[in-house]
Design an enzyme around this catalytic site. Sequence first.
Site, short mmCIF file in Angstrom:
data_model
loop_
_atom_site.label_atom_id
_atom_site.label_comp_id
_atom_site.label_asym_id
_atom_site.label_seq_id
_atom_site.Cartn_x
_atom_site.Cartn_y
_atom_site.Cartn_z
N THR A 113 7.81 0.66 8.15
CA THR A 113 6.75 0.00 7.63
C THR A 113 5.86 -0.16 9.10
O THR A 113 4.20 -0.73 8.84
CB THR A 113 6.66 -1.69 7.46
OG1 THR A 113 7.10 -2.38 7.89
CG2 THR A 113 7.37 -1.15 6.25
N ASN A 137 14.59 -11.18 13.63
CA ASN A 137 15.10 -12.28 13.31
C ASN A 137 16.74 -11.58 12.96
O ASN A 137 16.87 -9.95 12.78
CB ASN A 137 15.05 -12.94 11.88
CG ASN A 137 15.25 -12.13 10.78
OD1 ASN A 137 13.88 -10.98 10.80
ND2 ASN A 137 15.92 -11.95 10.00
N THR A 171 14.98 -6.03 14.67
CA THR A 171 14.45 -5.24 14.08
C THR A 171 12.90 -5.40 14.31
O THR A 171 12.68 -6.37 14.61
CB THR A 171 14.28 -4.53 12.62
OG1 THR A 171 14.07 -5.92 11.81
CG2 THR A 171 15.63 -3.98 11.99
N GLY A 227 14.49 -3.67 7.97
CA GLY A 227 15.69 -4.11 7.51
C GLY A 227 16.11 -4.39 8.24
O GLY A 227 18.31 -5.50 7.63
N ALA A 228 16.49 -5.80 8.45
CA ALA A 228 16.98 -6.67 8.44
C ALA A 228 17.21 -8.19 7.99
O ALA A 228 18.84 -8.42 8.02
CB ALA A 228 15.92 -7.99 9.95
N GLU A 229 16.34 -8.41 7.18
CA GLU A 229 16.90 -8.64 5.61
C GLU A 229 17.92 -8.01 4.88
O GLU A 229 18.82 -8.47 3.73
CB GLU A 229 15.49 -9.02 4.78
CG GLU A 229 15.10 -10.33 4.85
CD GLU A 229 14.01 -9.76 6.60
OE1 GLU A 229 14.49 -10.49 7.10
OE2 GLU A 229 13.77 -9.09 6.70
N ARG A 244 1.35 -0.18 7.92
CA ARG A 244 0.85 -1.18 8.99
C ARG A 244 0.22 0.18 10.17
O ARG A 244 -1.01 -0.84 10.70
CB ARG A 244 1.33 -1.82 9.77
CG ARG A 244 1.80 -3.08 9.61
CD ARG A 244 3.14 -3.79 10.57
NE ARG A 244 2.94 -4.47 9.28
CZ ARG A 244 4.60 -4.72 8.82
NH1 ARG A 244 5.14 -3.82 8.82
NH2 ARG A 244 5.25 -6.01 7.91
N ASP A 251 14.94 -17.36 9.81
CA ASP A 251 14.46 -16.60 9.81
C ASP A 251 12.14 -16.22 10.87
O ASP A 251 11.65 -15.42 9.94
CB ASP A 251 13.92 -16.10 9.04
CG ASP A 251 12.94 -14.56 8.40
OD1 ASP A 251 14.04 -13.31 8.70
OD2 ASP A 251 12.13 -14.60 7.84
N GLU A 299 -2.01 -2.62 5.26
CA GLU A 299 -1.69 -3.85 5.87
C GLU A 299 -2.39 -2.57 7.34
O GLU A 299 -2.57 -1.58 6.97
CB GLU A 299 -0.32 -4.46 6.46
CG GLU A 299 -0.08 -5.26 5.58
CD GLU A 299 1.33 -6.10 6.00
OE1 GLU A 299 1.56 -7.41 5.58
OE2 GLU A 299 1.72 -5.78 6.65
#
Length: 627
Positions: free
Chosen positions: A190, A292, A272, A206-208, A140, A334, A86
Amino acid sequence: MNRFLTSLPIVALTATITAGGQIGAVTPALANEKLVQLSESEQNWVMPGKNYNSDNFSKLTQINSDNVKQLRAAWSFSTGVLNGHEGAPLVVDGKMYVHGAFPNSTFALDLKDPSRILWQHKPKQDPVARSVACCDIVNRGLAYWPGDGRVPPLILKTQLDGHVVALNANSGEEYWKIENSDIRVGSTLTIAPYVVKDLVIIGSSGAELGVRGYVTAYDVKTGSMAWRAFATGSDEAMLIGDDFNASNPHYGQKGLGLQTWEGDAWKIGGGTNWGWYAYDPGVDLLYYGTGNPAPWNETMRPGDNKWTMTIFARDASTGKAKFGYQKTPHDEWDYAGVNVMMLSEQKDKSGKTRKLLTHPDRNGIVYTLDRTNGELVSADKIDDTVNVFTHVDLKTGVPVRNPEYSTRMDHTSRDICPSAMGYHNQGHDSYDPNKQLFFMGINHICMDWEPFMLPYRAGQFFVGATLNMYPGPKGDRQGYEGLGQIKAYNSITGDFKWEKMERFAVWGGTLATAGNLVFYGTLDGFIKARHSDTGELLWKFKLPSGVIGYPITYEHAGTQYVAIMYGVGGWPGVGLVFDLQDPTAGLGAVGAFKNLQHYTQMGGGVMVFSLNGQSPFDNVSVGEYGG
């Protein structure tokens, strides 16, 4: 030898933060005029987005709509990494700096002879970082700081394992290194760093996994922390300014980072920020979006969940928040709001010239705000197939929900548009100030959503939903194609001047030039050029792998070049990259992009183009050993 090198554990680092979120007294840095000057030169691409407006726009016209068909490959470079690539490389003073996915190697190339690597930095990282990365092991991009005579020019980079590293731009040696994120709780990096004055701004991922988001500013010369602002919690921890939302009190002001959460849910509440930044030196405000809330299952976190899903403006020197506009209160889908922020000066519908910020959001709405005070100017649907909202109330700023597409427990919601991938995601788009048009790479993906309950465990995925994704109504739902669009948008009138369908999502973003061109890459492995007035496809080239980054352009030795990173992956490519078959795997991406494997395969690098393929190697002695 390193001039300065420190590696601090995150626990020790955060323990030194004062009650106000700052470490000690920080002398305000003067605006970095040299970086601004470099960004204005068409020979450079010194930061993500090209300049502080983050408009990905070039004034170069050597390549234009009349001759773009003559573009040919000039040279290429492989990063040696297969995962998704990316972002975009940097170009500074005749050098190109190239980054890659994990293990996050960095390369410096001489544009006079790009066959030779000037230096390379290949860090050793904890492999555990791979297992807690959400959606492929991408990165990125890089940032550049031009030095001050005492400290050398620096390349700033992030590593998936949570470290931020400053490299001597001349030699590639590590100058300093710090730990920003703790992979033990699932917090990774990232994001591309962002340099403002003598600070480097770093987000978090890392929100997931239930990570509590924050943005941090470090002294670019030493790596010491200047300030840190969380996305949830107390006003003190969030660095909420005294005048926060003074111009728009209806957005909410004090105490809401706690009050809009049930109990202590804010401590694992997400928010995040791993996307893109913009900066206005005139008002000294930094702009970005928070992501999210966690978990995805909305039943488990009653309330508006502030300040996730928010466009923030912060004082760059202190981190104090001037305004925050929450786009999706109590997100159910999300719709992480970290997407690109593009700055412009335009006349609004009343004829008043205003300093604006335009942001295409995952939730299917493209927002334009007055960037001096946060006032909402417009909120238009990115596509008329958005169905989760009927519209956005411009007086309150609140989206009006369609209850049919709620994701409540004990219910499978069907045909939700957009999907969790959003109608726009991480792609860095562009704005042509001459045409007053934004060029947006769009996803056209819908979904079915089935929530479930789950406990929080540190370092483990904390989602709580099973997703099936497929093309939107304008695509081929039986053939699983028509998953993307490219659009030209006027933020004042709300009109789309043109729009074109694509086989797959236009994930990486766009580049606009004064040559009446808009460039972008596709997941199936093309770089394309369209006429920016009409959308007519003028040129394309098949790359070795699919594209999830955005193109750049620069001039070197009198020749204009267009460069783009290739390397399929990212969220849409997780099925191909990790050989997944279950359509609900990859948080729903595997099913949506099951045809991608028929069009491209992995492989990362940079491809550079010019008219008729003109390159340094036209002089055949360049790069030769024995003549």
